[in-house]
Design an enzyme around this catalytic site. Structure first.
Site, PDB file in Angstrom:
ATOM      1  CG  ASP A 131     -55.600 -46.837   3.840  1.00 28.52           C
ATOM      2  OD1 ASP A 131     -56.423 -46.283   3.086  1.00 28.52           O
ATOM      3  OD2 ASP A 131     -55.908 -47.314   4.944  1.00 28.52           O
ATOM      4  CE  LYS A 160     -56.277 -47.769  -3.082  1.00 30.24           C
ATOM      5  NZ  LYS A 160     -55.729 -48.108  -1.755  1.00 30.24           N
ATOM      6  N   GLY A 208     -60.518 -43.709   1.000  1.00 25.93           N
ATOM      7  CA  GLY A 208     -60.038 -42.355   1.307  1.00 25.93           C
ATOM      8  C   GLY A 208     -58.706 -42.209   0.604  1.00 25.93           C
ATOM      9  CG  HIS A 209     -58.148 -43.037  -2.995  1.00 27.13           C
ATOM     10  ND1 HIS A 209     -58.424 -43.552  -4.233  1.00 27.13           N
ATOM     11  CD2 HIS A 209     -58.277 -44.086  -2.127  1.00 27.13           C
ATOM     12  CE1 HIS A 209     -58.724 -44.839  -4.129  1.00 27.13           C
ATOM     13  NE2 HIS A 209     -58.658 -45.179  -2.856  1.00 27.13           N
ATOM     14  CD  GLN A 231     -62.340 -50.337  -0.942  1.00 22.92           C
ATOM     15  OE1 GLN A 231     -62.860 -50.761  -1.957  1.00 22.92           O
ATOM     16  NE2 GLN A 231     -62.560 -49.104  -0.529  1.00 22.92           N
TER      17      GLN A 231
HETATM   18  P1  GDP Z   1     -54.831 -44.617  -0.680  1.00 21.24           P
HETATM   19  O1  GDP Z   1     -56.095 -44.975  -0.013  1.00 21.24           O
HETATM   20  O2  GDP Z   1     -54.126 -45.799  -1.259  1.00 21.24           O
HETATM   21  O3  GDP Z   1     -54.967 -43.504  -1.676  1.00 21.24           O
HETATM   22  O4  GDP Z   1     -53.857 -44.088   0.484  1.00 21.24           O
HETATM   23  P2  GDP Z   1     -54.279 -43.076   1.672  1.00 21.24           P
HETATM   24  O5  GDP Z   1     -54.367 -41.716   1.122  1.00 21.24           O
HETATM   25  O6  GDP Z   1     -55.423 -43.587   2.435  1.00 21.24           O
HETATM   26  O7  GDP Z   1     -53.033 -43.256   2.633  1.00 21.24           O
HETATM   27  C1  GDP Z   1     -51.744 -43.002   2.211  1.00 21.24           C
HETATM   28  C2  GDP Z   1     -51.154 -41.930   3.131  1.00 21.24           C
HETATM   29  O8  GDP Z   1     -49.753 -41.880   2.953  1.00 21.24           O
HETATM   30  C3  GDP Z   1     -51.650 -40.543   2.809  1.00 21.24           C
HETATM   31  O9  GDP Z   1     -51.664 -39.787   3.996  1.00 21.24           O
HETATM   32  C4  GDP Z   1     -50.597 -40.004   1.845  1.00 21.24           C
HETATM   33  O10 GDP Z   1     -50.508 -38.591   1.877  1.00 21.24           O
HETATM   34  C5  GDP Z   1     -49.356 -40.630   2.413  1.00 21.24           C
HETATM   35  N1  GDP Z   1     -48.296 -40.974   1.450  1.00 21.24           N
HETATM   36  C6  GDP Z   1     -48.401 -41.442   0.184  1.00 21.24           C
HETATM   37  N2  GDP Z   1     -47.188 -41.750  -0.307  1.00 21.24           N
HETATM   38  C7  GDP Z   1     -46.293 -41.465   0.673  1.00 21.24           C
HETATM   39  C8  GDP Z   1     -44.873 -41.598   0.783  1.00 21.24           C
HETATM   40  O11 GDP Z   1     -44.168 -42.065  -0.105  1.00 21.24           O
HETATM   41  N3  GDP Z   1     -44.309 -41.226   1.986  1.00 21.24           N
HETATM   42  C9  GDP Z   1     -45.058 -40.736   3.014  1.00 21.24           C
HETATM   43  N4  GDP Z   1     -44.423 -40.394   4.129  1.00 21.24           N
HETATM   44  N5  GDP Z   1     -46.385 -40.598   2.931  1.00 21.24           N
HETATM   45  C10 GDP Z   1     -46.992 -40.970   1.789  1.00 21.24           C
HETATM   46  P1  IMO Z   2     -58.653 -47.139   0.332  1.00 24.01           P
HETATM   47  O1  IMO Z   2     -59.249 -47.087  -1.057  1.00 24.01           O
HETATM   48  C1  IMO Z   2     -58.159 -49.397   4.025  1.00 24.01           C
HETATM   49  C2  IMO Z   2     -61.490 -51.930   5.275  1.00 24.01           C
HETATM   50  C3  IMO Z   2     -62.236 -51.533   6.536  1.00 24.01           C
HETATM   51  C4  IMO Z   2     -62.680 -52.893   7.016  1.00 24.01           C
HETATM   52  C5  IMO Z   2     -62.993 -53.640   5.737  1.00 24.01           C
HETATM   53  C6  IMO Z   2     -64.458 -53.612   5.342  1.00 24.01           C
HETATM   54  O2  IMO Z   2     -58.541 -45.828   1.003  1.00 24.01           O
HETATM   55  O3  IMO Z   2     -57.408 -47.938   0.320  1.00 24.01           O
HETATM   56  P2  IMO Z   2     -66.133 -51.764   4.423  1.00 24.01           P
HETATM   57  O4  IMO Z   2     -66.377 -50.357   4.851  1.00 24.01           O
HETATM   58  O5  IMO Z   2     -65.658 -51.891   3.031  1.00 24.01           O
HETATM   59  O6  IMO Z   2     -67.279 -52.673   4.746  1.00 24.01           O
HETATM   60  O7  IMO Z   2     -64.924 -52.271   5.391  1.00 24.01           O
HETATM   61  O8  IMO Z   2     -62.230 -52.996   4.721  1.00 24.01           O
HETATM   62  N1  IMO Z   2     -61.417 -50.867   4.243  1.00 24.01           N
HETATM   63  C7  IMO Z   2     -60.300 -50.179   3.968  1.00 24.01           C
HETATM   64  N2  IMO Z   2     -59.087 -50.203   4.556  1.00 24.01           N
HETATM   65  N3  IMO Z   2     -58.367 -48.609   2.949  1.00 24.01           N
HETATM   66  C8  IMO Z   2     -59.575 -48.600   2.328  1.00 24.01           C
HETATM   67  O9  IMO Z   2     -59.786 -47.950   1.170  1.00 24.01           O
HETATM   68  C9  IMO Z   2     -60.625 -49.377   2.860  1.00 24.01           C
HETATM   69  N4  IMO Z   2     -61.909 -49.576   2.541  1.00 24.01           N
HETATM   70  C10 IMO Z   2     -62.382 -50.501   3.377  1.00 24.01           C
HETATM   71  O10 IMO Z   2     -61.396 -50.870   7.435  1.00 24.01           O
HETATM   72  O11 IMO Z   2     -61.597 -53.553   7.645  1.00 24.01           O
HETATM   73 MG    MG Z   3     -57.047 -44.751   1.824  1.00 20.54          MG
END
Ligand code: GDP
Ligand code: IMO
Ligand code: MG
Length: 423
Positions: A13, A16, A40-41, A223
């Protein structure tokens, strides 16, 4: 052409999806190489939020191919709903998405096994997203799995039944309720049929042909490095290699053909699920990060645990990945803080150390912090680096010096536009 890789340096998270979307105009192809719908991207542009789970984050840019590599695990039902969302957003999915025949399939019973295993672990549960990731990779390495290409075989149903029956035997040991299975199967087989509208390819050939032809390719990690099956805080990890080496095995790219490695990290840290998190905060600072950063999982909606930046962990991830450029996100979330703490060392079993020790699950790694002045300025409207407050520049310089890699991009908000490329 070499293949560039973008991956998370923390516990996932890091942002990415957002940054891949920003970088996509520089590339002809974006490829996912591991993980599955546990990811979840999030992408935000034109005031609209999109969340992708299996599909690469280049999908909203025209003329970019999006390859789901052999290292990914796919749940056809979740994939189907992602495709439906993309169609609603007018994305020509059949033209821009390709799936490796060698990607493994998540069956409904894989999800049940994930749930059963977590239930059985009780307090020691991983905090899995319950998407069936662990059991699917177990069947892959156990040589029992079903792959996307198998769906085209005449005896696919037979292959499915063999695997399902093995799962049912395991589930009976767990005493797991499987009454929902008939409905789930119906939905699953319908989704498999729909998935066939997307081309199934020999992705290792496709990717390497494109590379040799001079196409620019970005491999998108899922991840984060601290969730890597080998190097993460085992057993509180995911079931794939999330580090750069995973791009080699998950796409069929030789190590010498990897180019830039973009390592992305938040200006602080988050973790969702169980497992050690040395810099985790339980105070008002932690609450502030969670609230201002909207720190809720993009896949499960669970609150993310929040804490200060952890440099020993960041250095470890940088080493494992051979990071060539750093990307920092979410500095805007810390805008109201007078001071910021950064962990530089741990106190661990009576010693001061500057690395992640083997056993942080059973022995506490107590963080030692350096205090840094906050920037106390709203960054969300900043449009170039010369508008950065000096304290933010100091924070970036400190990280660069400690980690030994330059910060090339700073994200100052969730929108595509809120991205500053540094010289
Ligand atoms: P990913 O899994 O690495 O793609 O990241 P996620 O989408 O799960 O979580 C990142 C969260 O932070 C999302 O809600 C994005 O919209 C948000 N986000 C990304 N970059 C920034 C930033 O620079 N500032 C803020 N406030 N939010 C951001
Ligand atoms: P993105 O790509 C954050 C965490 C789960 C759990 C552990 C194992 O959005 O960054 P799994 O479902 O793989 O068996 O869970 O890994 N986890 C993540 N945490 N971002 C993710 O993906 C994750 N994918 C798995 O919360 O602790
Ligand atoms: Mg994510």
């Amino acid at each position: 052409m070499k293949v560039d890789v973008l991956l998370g340096l923390q516990w996932g998270d890091e942002g990415k999806g957002k940054i891949v979307d920003v970088l996509t105009p520089e590339y002809d192809m974006i490829s996912r190489f591991q993980g599955g719908p546990n990811a979840g991207h999030t992408l935000i542009f034109n005031n609209t939020k999109h969340v992708l789970h299996t599909i690469p984050s280049g999908v909203f840019r025209e003329d970019t191919e999006n390859v789901i590599g052999n290292g990914v695990v796919i749940d056809p039902v979740i994939f189907k709903s992602e495709i439906a969302n993309l169609k609603q957003a007018d994305v020509a999915v059949e033209k821009v998405i390709l799936i490796s025949k060698k990607a493994h399939l998540i069956l409904p019973t894989h999800r049940m096994l994930d749930a059963a295993s977590e239930q059985a672990k009780g307090k020691g549960k991983i905090g899995s997203t319950l998407k069936g990731i662990g059991p699917t990779y177990m069947d892959k390495t156990g040589r029992n799995g079903l792959r996307v290409g198998d769906t085209e075989a005449d005896n696919f149903k037979e292959q499915y039944d063999t695997l399902k029956n093995k799962h049912l035997a395991l589930l009976s040991h767990y005493d797991f309720d499987t009454t929902a299975l008939a409905d789930l199967e119906k939905e699953w087989f319908a989704a498999v049929e729909e998935m066939k509208a997307i081309p199934f390819i020999d992705s290792e050939h496709h990717v390497n042909r494109a590379r040799v032809a001079g196409k620019r390719i970005l491999a998108e990690g899922a991840q984060g490095s601290l969730l890597d099956i080998d190097f993460g805080s085992y057993p509180f990890v995911t079931s794939s290699n999330t580090i750069a080496a995973g791009a080699c095995t998950g796409l069929g790219i030789a190590p010498g053909n990897i180019g830039e490695v973009y390592g992305i990290f938040k200006a602080y840290c988050t973790r969702v699920g169980s497992g050690p998190f040395p810099t985790e905060l339980f105070d008002d600072n932690g609450k502030e990060l969670a609230e201002k950063g909207h720190e809720f999982g993009a896949t499960t909606g669970r609150p993310r645990r929040c804490g200060w930046l952890d440099l020993p962990a960041l250095k470890y991830a940088t080493m494992l990945n051979g990071v060539t450029q750093l990307i920092m996100t979410k500095a805007d979330v810390m805008s109201d803080m007078d001071t910021i703490q950064v962990c530089t060392h741990y106190k661990y079993r009576g010693k001061v150390i500057d690395y992640l020790p083997y056993d942080i699950c059973n022995f506490e790694a107590e963080p030692i912090y350096k205090e840094i002045s906050g920037w106390k300025a709203d960054l969300t409207g900043v449009s170039s680096a010369d508008q950065f407050p000096s304290q933010l520049n100091d924070y970036i310089a400190f990280i660069e010096k400690e980690v030994g890699v330059p910060v090339k991009i700073v994200s100052v908000g969730p929108d595509r536009e809120q991205t500053i490329i540094l010289d």
